[in-house]
Design a protein around this motif. Sequence first.
Motif, PDB file in Angstrom:
ATOM      1  N   MET A 171       0.783  -1.249   0.004  1.00  0.00           N
ATOM      2  CA  MET A 171      -0.158  -0.023  -0.044  1.00  0.00           C
ATOM      3  C   MET A 171       0.839   1.408   0.061  1.00  0.00           C
ATOM      4  N   LYS A 172       0.572   2.273  -0.764  1.00  0.00           N
ATOM      5  CA  LYS A 172       0.992   3.598  -0.559  1.00  0.00           C
ATOM      6  C   LYS A 172       0.616   4.061   0.657  1.00  0.00           C
ATOM      7  N   ALA A 173       1.543   4.971   1.253  1.00  0.00           N
ATOM      8  CA  ALA A 173       1.077   5.837   2.492  1.00  0.00           C
ATOM      9  C   ALA A 173      -0.106   6.749   2.051  1.00  0.00           C
ATOM     10  N   ASN A 174      -0.982   6.990   2.993  1.00  0.00           N
ATOM     11  CA  ASN A 174      -2.284   7.789   2.735  1.00  0.00           C
ATOM     12  C   ASN A 174      -3.045   7.434   1.570  1.00  0.00           C
ATOM     13  N   PHE A 230       2.175   9.352   6.719  1.00  0.00           N
ATOM     14  CA  PHE A 230       1.273   8.643   7.171  1.00  0.00           C
ATOM     15  C   PHE A 230       0.119   9.438   7.783  1.00  0.00           C
ATOM     16  N   ASP A 231      -1.199   9.206   7.090  1.00  0.00           N
ATOM     17  CA  ASP A 231      -2.400   9.903   7.578  1.00  0.00           C
ATOM     18  C   ASP A 231      -2.237  11.504   8.152  1.00  0.00           C
ATOM     19  N   GLY A 232      -1.324  12.149   7.455  1.00  0.00           N
ATOM     20  CA  GLY A 232      -1.406  13.608   7.728  1.00  0.00           C
ATOM     21  C   GLY A 232      -0.124  13.785   9.153  1.00  0.00           C
ATOM     22  N   LEU A 233       0.647  12.891   9.264  1.00  0.00           N
ATOM     23  CA  LEU A 233       1.900  13.040  10.297  1.00  0.00           C
ATOM     24  C   LEU A 233       2.997  12.357   9.154  1.00  0.00           C
ATOM     25  N   LYS A 234       4.148  13.183   9.614  1.00  0.00           N
ATOM     26  CA  LYS A 234       5.360  12.472   8.897  1.00  0.00           C
ATOM     27  C   LYS A 234       6.404  12.134  10.241  1.00  0.00           C
ATOM     28  N   PHE A 235       7.071  10.947   9.978  1.00  0.00           N
ATOM     29  CA  PHE A 235       7.731  10.266  10.960  1.00  0.00           C
ATOM     30  C   PHE A 235       9.261  10.335  10.342  1.00  0.00           C
ATOM     31  N   THR A 243       2.452   3.144  32.202  1.00  0.00           N
ATOM     32  CA  THR A 243       1.901   4.112  31.401  1.00  0.00           C
ATOM     33  C   THR A 243       2.630   5.131  31.610  1.00  0.00           C
ATOM     34  N   GLU A 244       2.793   6.115  30.712  1.00  0.00           N
ATOM     35  CA  GLU A 244       3.460   7.305  30.921  1.00  0.00           C
ATOM     36  C   GLU A 244       2.850   8.360  29.583  1.00  0.00           C
ATOM     37  N   THR A 245       3.020   9.667  29.875  1.00  0.00           N
ATOM     38  CA  THR A 245       2.783  10.779  28.721  1.00  0.00           C
ATOM     39  C   THR A 245       4.241  10.922  28.031  1.00  0.00           C
ATOM     40  N   LEU A 246       3.899  11.186  26.917  1.00  0.00           N
ATOM     41  CA  LEU A 246       5.024  11.808  25.965  1.00  0.00           C
ATOM     42  C   LEU A 246       4.295  12.625  24.845  1.00  0.00           C
ATOM     43  N   THR A 247       5.115  13.519  24.221  1.00  0.00           N
ATOM     44  CA  THR A 247       4.635  14.388  23.342  1.00  0.00           C
ATOM     45  C   THR A 247       4.921  13.835  21.819  1.00  0.00           C
ATOM     46  N   VAL A 248       3.583  13.668  21.257  1.00  0.00           N
ATOM     47  CA  VAL A 248       3.685  13.169  19.748  1.00  0.00           C
ATOM     48  C   VAL A 248       2.967  14.080  19.002  1.00  0.00           C
ATOM     49  N   ALA A 249       3.548  14.737  18.099  1.00  0.00           N
ATOM     50  CA  ALA A 249       2.867  15.901  17.156  1.00  0.00           C
ATOM     51  C   ALA A 249       2.284  17.005  17.715  1.00  0.00           C
ATOM     52  N   ASP A 305      14.331   3.225  19.517  1.00  0.00           N
ATOM     53  CA  ASP A 305      13.908   3.375  18.343  1.00  0.00           C
ATOM     54  C   ASP A 305      12.425   3.741  17.996  1.00  0.00           C
ATOM     55  N   PHE A 306      11.701   3.186  18.837  1.00  0.00           N
ATOM     56  CA  PHE A 306      10.117   3.282  18.645  1.00  0.00           C
ATOM     57  C   PHE A 306       9.768   4.467  19.326  1.00  0.00           C
ATOM     58  N   ARG A 307      10.297   4.825  20.517  1.00  0.00           N
ATOM     59  CA  ARG A 307      10.135   6.008  21.233  1.00  0.00           C
ATOM     60  C   ARG A 307      10.569   7.200  20.344  1.00  0.00           C
ATOM     61  N   GLU A 308      11.959   7.013  19.823  1.00  0.00           N
ATOM     62  CA  GLU A 308      12.150   8.062  18.802  1.00  0.00           C
ATOM     63  C   GLU A 308      11.292   8.466  17.804  1.00  0.00           C
ATOM     64  N   PHE A 309      11.008   7.308  17.204  1.00  0.00           N
ATOM     65  CA  PHE A 309      10.044   7.344  15.785  1.00  0.00           C
ATOM     66  C   PHE A 309       8.856   7.902  16.272  1.00  0.00           C
ATOM     67  N   ALA A 310       8.146   7.848  17.500  1.00  0.00           N
ATOM     68  CA  ALA A 310       6.929   8.446  17.764  1.00  0.00           C
ATOM     69  C   ALA A 310       7.128   9.711  18.138  1.00  0.00           C
ATOM     70  N   LYS A 311       8.226  10.091  18.754  1.00  0.00           N
ATOM     71  CA  LYS A 311       8.552  11.648  19.099  1.00  0.00           C
ATOM     72  C   LYS A 311       8.838  12.646  17.859  1.00  0.00           C
ATOM     73  N   SER A 312       9.354  11.909  16.888  1.00  0.00           N
ATOM     74  CA  SER A 312       9.607  12.418  15.582  1.00  0.00           C
ATOM     75  C   SER A 312       8.519  13.208  14.819  1.00  0.00           C
ATOM     76  N   ALA A 313       7.197  12.575  15.190  1.00  0.00           N
ATOM     77  CA  ALA A 313       5.801  12.839  14.395  1.00  0.00           C
ATOM     78  C   ALA A 313       5.849  14.330  14.428  1.00  0.00           C
ATOM     79  N   GLN A 314       5.516  14.565  13.143  1.00  0.00           N
ATOM     80  CA  GLN A 314       5.048  16.050  12.985  1.00  0.00           C
ATOM     81  C   GLN A 314       3.891  16.199  11.926  1.00  0.00           C
ATOM     82  N   ARG A 315       3.025  17.268  11.964  1.00  0.00           N
ATOM     83  CA  ARG A 315       1.892  17.130  11.265  1.00  0.00           C
ATOM     84  C   ARG A 315       2.201  17.690  10.052  1.00  0.00           C
ATOM     85  N   ASP A 316       1.668  17.311   8.779  1.00  0.00           N
ATOM     86  CA  ASP A 316       1.872  17.733   7.483  1.00  0.00           C
ATOM     87  C   ASP A 316       1.597  19.256   7.381  1.00  0.00           C
TER      88      ASP A 316
END
Length: 192
Positions: free
Chosen positions: A26-29, A52-57, A119-125, A181-192
């Motif tokens: 599948m193509k992204a989006n 993917f879905d309006g976010l870039k990682f 559980t914890e809170t982190l910033t994503v996008a 790597d997973f945590r860094e991936f999540a934190k790298s999310a930015q809105r398109d």
Amino acid sequence: VLSISVFLTCAGCGDDPAIDSATPVMKANSNQPASDETPVASATASGERRGFDGLKFAVPAGWKDVPLSQFQMGIISAKFGMPDAGPDVSLTLSRSGGSLSDNLDRWRGQVTQSRGEHTETLTVAGVDATLIDLEGRFAAGFGREAQDGWRMLGIIAPLPDQGYFMKLTGPADQVAAVEDDFREFAKSAQRD
């Protein structure tokens, strides 16, 4: 109502029986196949930003695109394997509605826990997202046998239009190998 229930039950699940090698990539989006060729998992260049879905990682090097099954298409946006960590580790990205507590409870229902959850809170996008860490007997569903000694790291980011889900699963030691790597991936999310 039934179709909404089925969607909410499956969204973010991401685990299903073995991938059929004839399933189109599948193509992204998009819900359209990338080509008519037989899919091959492809590696990602180090730090490559992908949407993917309006976010870039920033996708870590070595993660491989995994073709989506027919069932996953339209529910799962992307799936990655991490062969350097182990053959059973996978990450799915998806969107869904529903409350945070309902979705966390759905994930809790997939794991008979061998230890307490974290559980914890982190910033994503730019939003406060919830990470849940579960370990024990993982029941992916979809006809697959439950697996002992598995771990799930799941993140739910409550974006303005819908929840965004990142779900990493696999044997506990293999998930631990890619947790940073997973945590860094999540934190790298930015809105398109």
